[in-house]
Write a protein that holds these residues in place. Structure first.
Motif, PDB file in Angstrom:
ATOM      1  N   ASP A 356      39.407  30.281  29.543  1.00  0.00           N
ATOM      2  CA  ASP A 356      39.054  29.739  30.865  1.00  0.00           C
ATOM      3  C   ASP A 356      40.145  30.020  31.889  1.00  0.00           C
ATOM      4  N   GLU A 357      41.396  29.774  31.479  1.00  0.00           N
ATOM      5  CA  GLU A 357      42.527  29.975  32.393  1.00  0.00           C
ATOM      6  C   GLU A 357      42.693  31.451  32.751  1.00  0.00           C
ATOM      7  N   ARG A 358      42.455  32.338  31.746  1.00  0.00           N
ATOM      8  CA  ARG A 358      42.589  33.779  31.990  1.00  0.00           C
ATOM      9  C   ARG A 358      41.532  34.250  32.999  1.00  0.00           C
ATOM     10  N   GLU A 359      40.322  33.727  32.813  1.00  0.00           N
ATOM     11  CA  GLU A 359      39.237  34.086  33.724  1.00  0.00           C
ATOM     12  C   GLU A 359      39.541  33.589  35.143  1.00  0.00           C
ATOM     13  N   LYS A 360      40.062  32.366  35.207  1.00  0.00           N
ATOM     14  CA  LYS A 360      40.418  31.758  36.494  1.00  0.00           C
ATOM     15  C   LYS A 360      41.480  32.600  37.198  1.00  0.00           C
ATOM     16  N   TYR A 361      42.458  33.045  36.424  1.00  0.00           N
ATOM     17  CA  TYR A 361      43.546  33.858  36.989  1.00  0.00           C
ATOM     18  C   TYR A 361      43.005  35.190  37.514  1.00  0.00           C
ATOM     19  N   GLN A 362      42.120  35.827  36.711  1.00  0.00           N
ATOM     20  CA  GLN A 362      41.535  37.115  37.124  1.00  0.00           C
ATOM     21  C   GLN A 362      40.780  36.969  38.450  1.00  0.00           C
ATOM     22  N   GLN A 363      40.032  35.864  38.571  1.00  0.00           N
ATOM     23  CA  GLN A 363      39.252  35.647  39.796  1.00  0.00           C
ATOM     24  C   GLN A 363      40.156  35.453  41.016  1.00  0.00           C
ATOM     25  N   THR A 364      41.204  34.649  40.865  1.00  0.00           N
ATOM     26  CA  THR A 364      42.119  34.403  41.994  1.00  0.00           C
ATOM     27  C   THR A 364      42.925  35.653  42.324  1.00  0.00           C
ATOM     28  N   ALA A 365      43.255  36.447  41.288  1.00  0.00           N
ATOM     29  CA  ALA A 365      44.073  37.651  41.511  1.00  0.00           C
ATOM     30  C   ALA A 365      43.348  38.679  42.370  1.00  0.00           C
ATOM     31  N   PHE A 366      41.997  38.717  42.264  1.00  0.00           N
ATOM     32  CA  PHE A 366      41.244  39.722  43.020  1.00  0.00           C
ATOM     33  C   PHE A 366      40.613  39.179  44.312  1.00  0.00           C
ATOM     34  N   SER A 367      40.845  37.911  44.605  1.00  0.00           N
ATOM     35  CA  SER A 367      40.319  37.368  45.864  1.00  0.00           C
ATOM     36  C   SER A 367      41.205  37.806  47.025  1.00  0.00           C
ATOM     37  N   LYS A 368      40.681  37.706  48.253  1.00  0.00           N
ATOM     38  CA  LYS A 368      41.391  38.236  49.426  1.00  0.00           C
ATOM     39  C   LYS A 368      42.698  37.501  49.705  1.00  0.00           C
ATOM     40  N   ASP A 369      42.695  36.173  49.583  1.00  0.00           N
ATOM     41  CA  ASP A 369      43.912  35.411  49.909  1.00  0.00           C
ATOM     42  C   ASP A 369      44.727  35.064  48.655  1.00  0.00           C
ATOM     43  N   ALA A 370      44.705  35.986  47.686  1.00  0.00           N
ATOM     44  CA  ALA A 370      45.461  35.748  46.448  1.00  0.00           C
ATOM     45  C   ALA A 370      46.959  35.883  46.692  1.00  0.00           C
ATOM     46  N   VAL A 371      47.725  34.998  46.049  1.00  0.00           N
ATOM     47  CA  VAL A 371      49.187  35.075  46.122  1.00  0.00           C
ATOM     48  C   VAL A 371      49.697  35.336  44.705  1.00  0.00           C
ATOM     49  N   SER A 372      50.438  36.417  44.553  1.00  0.00           N
ATOM     50  CA  SER A 372      50.951  36.763  43.224  1.00  0.00           C
ATOM     51  C   SER A 372      52.183  35.912  42.926  1.00  0.00           C
ATOM     52  N   ALA A 373      52.153  35.233  41.810  1.00  0.00           N
ATOM     53  CA  ALA A 373      53.303  34.396  41.414  1.00  0.00           C
ATOM     54  C   ALA A 373      53.960  35.011  40.188  1.00  0.00           C
ATOM     55  N   VAL A 374      55.248  35.272  40.297  1.00  0.00           N
ATOM     56  CA  VAL A 374      55.982  35.850  39.162  1.00  0.00           C
ATOM     57  C   VAL A 374      56.330  34.723  38.197  1.00  0.00           C
ATOM     58  N   PRO A 375      55.881  34.813  36.951  1.00  0.00           N
ATOM     59  CA  PRO A 375      56.210  33.743  35.998  1.00  0.00           C
ATOM     60  C   PRO A 375      57.710  33.714  35.707  1.00  0.00           C
TER      61      PRO A 375
END
Length: 715
Positions: A356-375
């Protein structure tokens, strides 16, 4: 002697733990509770009941906890828990009630702590403070970094005698705010423990563990200390992070438990001899930050409880958990079946949560206002000099698996083999003219969280070794760690100096302050405190781990004197220090005194190593031919005793030769430098005569070599 059979049982995983942050509370009923604190600031206390964790209490997250101690009245039951984070010490009862929140107001965060009765001892990197009933009564400014603190038991010793373990290979004994005396130990001590939990019959015996893997016992007498015993680290095991006393062998005598930074847990027994004897080892893949002995899971069964850097808390229990079933049918009881079902559901839930979390991350990563966070991930690293083989050990440890590590160096260094290292190394072509002397990639196997590497530098050449660490996490991220390679990198601190040796000296005078000359010396040599030492005059002694030559650095404002029996050491210092002064636009007056007797003296120190390496190279050259002969000839008795011995030791010889790449070239290089430096100080350039020197070395003879250096000078 009974064989020790222990089985690992995992309890739970907490956050990243610092050394000495897990303790067992005294027996309550038939078992003991575990108190553990982590770098997320959580302190928790739990016990075990029917194989299930029973949480007693857990604090909310906060500043990272660096130390945990259990204490109580002097000579009484130790069941109060104290934790240190930043400059604050907090106290909790065994039920979790917070009864103390004390801000020490120290200018440095607390790095080590000890509690005895109403006395609290805290240390930062250089500052020691002693509080009684939360009032500051004693303090001491140490000349080098403090790694641990302990005090002799107050129910046996009337005075308060704290012991500090310091980075400069010294245990310092204090009385009030004054230094009582110093004890030199063989490596930088990082952990202290009371011998037998009560410091012995007289209450003055302290166990120490060093960062280079040694363990020893020192008796602190009223006038002078005595070294009782010391365990050398012949197997090159990791540095000691934790020590404990517990009778795990059930013979009525307390055993010594040792936890190391390479994941080794060891048990040593005291039989007839005074020195402990090795009895048992268990290897896990992470640094063992704390080790304790007690009864946790099942009444009547002793176990060793360990915590690791990555936060695992596990036990090595004497309870026989694996029974030989033979060919009989295994019947699982109702309780075990319920437990298996519960674990299966837990694993399924976790897997679904990850998806679920991986899918959520994939969706936010490809959205227009996505912010990349370095772990962000923390690295537990150590870069230390091994005096036995004059090499540096670099260990890197993460909480998650390591994918690969790229090493880059702008100075020539050799990578040495490490037996424990299962990573695959590949070298990339690099151009020294662009400042690249080494590019190597280590690809780690799955689930490797700790990697150990070994490098050897060349004295006189200085720069930086960089490690690019990439863990197996998404999104891909990398952290860079830098390690300085100093001009005299193979020297280590010592506290003895043999004045009878023939010495060369270098004197610098100029308009420099004590802080400036100290920073220049720190740039040249390892194991020195960054902080400028107190006082007007400073003296440090060093020994070369490669050649056993020595160096004395004595300096004050406006003047510095360096003495060494190796003229090359003096030459390196002269070149580097004059460059550092030029950078600061400080004019230096340089004078030197060359002792011709130091040359044969240094050659005599090189001689045993050179002779051994030449003989080893000669034997290894013969190995292949002798092996081929042995294949064709079934009976090799016609060979001389020497050849038969070489054939017998063939594999060992090849392993030793492989372990020491470029060793002979190194020794040749040192003799060449010695030769060039000797005449450089006399105003002669002899670089053109080096081929003649190499010819002498090809037919090596110590007297011939000494004569060559003398005659050339006299002619």
């Amino acid at each position: 002697m009974m064989e020790l059979n222990l089985t690992r049982v995992d309890y739970q995983q907490v956050g990243i733990t610092s050394p000495k942050t897990m303790r067992l509370l005294p027996m309550s009923g038939k078992t003991q509770k575990i108190a553990v604190a982590d770098q997320q600031g959580v302190l928790q206390c739990f016990g075990m009941k029917k194989g299930e964790i029973q949480l007693v209490f857990a604090t909310p997250p906060g500043p990272k906890i660096i130390r945990l101690e259990v204490a109580g009245p002097v000579g009484g039951l130790k069941e109060r828990i104290f934790v240190a984070s930043g400059p604050e010490v907090r106290g909790f009862t065994k039920k979790g009630k917070n009864f103390l929140a004390f801000d020490t107001n120290m200018s440095e965060p607390i790095q080590s702590m000890y509690v005895e009765g109403s006395d609290l001892f805290t240390c930062g990197n250089f500052i020691y403070n002693h509080y009684r009933d939360c009032k500051d009564i004693n303090h001491y400014l140490c000349g080098d970094k403090i790694n641990d603190v302990i005090t002799l038991p107050m129910d046996k010793i009337p005075d308060v005698i704290p012991i500090l373990a310091c980075q400069d290979r010294v245990l310092r004994s204090l009385q009030h705010s004054e230094l009582l005396y110093e004890v030199e130990v063989p490596g930088p001590p990082v952990v202290l423990e009371l011998y037998g939990n009560d410091a012995g019959d007289d209450g003055n015996e302290i166990l120490f563990g060093t960062s280079d893997g040694r363990v020893g016992l020192v008796q602190f007498g009223t006038l002078a200390p005595t070294h009782r015993w010391e365990l050398p680290n012949e197997k090159k095991n990791g540095g000691v992070l934790s020590l404990a006393n517990y009778d795990i062998t059930a013979d009525g005598v307390l055993d010594l438990l040792v936890g190391r930074d390479d994941g080794l847990v060891e048990v040593y027994s005291f039989d007839e001899a005074e020195e402990p004897i090795w009895r048992y080892s268990h290897t896990c893949s992470e640094s063992v930050t704390s080790v304790q002995g007690g009864v946790v899971t099942t009444p009547g069964y002793d176990e060793i409880v360990c915590s690791t850097y990555a936060g695992w808390v596990f036990g090595l229990t004497s309870e026989p958990l694996l029974r030989e079933m033979g060919a009989r049918e295994v019947v699982i009881g109702e309780a075990a079946a319920t437990k298996l079902s519960h674990l299966k559901n837990e694993v399924d839930n976790l897997q679904q949560k990850v998806l679920d979390e991986r899918e959520k991350y994939q969706q936010t990563a490809f959205s227009k206002d996505a912010v990349s966070a370095v772990p962000i991930f923390s690295i537990n690293d150590k870069f230390v000099l091994n005096c036995e083989d004059a090499s540096y050990s670099l260990s890197l440890e993460l909480q998650m698996p390591i994918d690969n590590v790229l090493l880059q160096s702008d100075v020539p260094i050799d990578l040495l083999d490490v037996e424990k290292n299962s990573a695959v190394v590949s070298y990339s072509a690099c151009n020294p003219e662009e400042g690249n002397f080494l590019l190597a990639t280590y690809r780690c196997q799955a689930n490797t969280t700790r990697l150990e590497l070994k490098v050897r530098s060349i004295e006189g050449q200085h720069g930086t070794l960089q490690a690019y660490i990439t863990p197996r996490i998404q999104p891909k991220t990398c952290q860079v760690k830098q390690y300085p390679i100093k001009p005299l990198s193979l020297h280590q601190r010592t506290h003895v100096f043999d004045s009878s040796r023939p010495h060369n000296s270098l004197t610098l005078t100029g308009q420099f302050s004590l802080a400036e000359i100290h920073s220049w010396v720190c740039f040249c040599l390892p194991e020195l405190p960054d902080r400028t030492p107190a006082g007007d005059n400073v003296t440090f002694h060093f020994i070369s781990t490669f050649l056993s030559t020595q160096l004395e650095c004595s300096y004050r404002k406006g003047e510095a004197v360096f003495r060494s029996d190796n003229i090359s050491t003096i030459s390196i210092l002269k070149d580097v220090l004059s460059k550092e002064a030029t950078k600061k636009k400080i004019r230096l007056d340089i004078t030197y005194d060359v002792n011709d007797e130091s040359i044969p003296h240094t050659l005599s120190l090189i001689h045993p190593r050179l002779e051994h390496q030449l003989l080893l190279a000669k034997k290894v050259q013969l190995v292949d031919a002798l092996k081929e002969l042995a294949v064709h000839e079934s009976d090799t008795s016609f060979l001389s005793a020497e050849y038969q011995q070489i054939l017998k030791e063939a594999d060992q010889l090849q392993i030793e030769y492989k372990k020491q790449p470029c060793h002979l070239e190194r020794l040749y290089g040192m003799i060449t430098d010695l030769y060039i430096d000797k005449f450089k100080f006399k105003g002669q350039n002899v670089k053109g005569k080096v081929p003649a020197l190499l010819e002498v070395l090809d037919t090596y003879d110590l007297q011939g070599l000494v004569q060559f250096l003398k005659t050339l000078h006299d002619s």
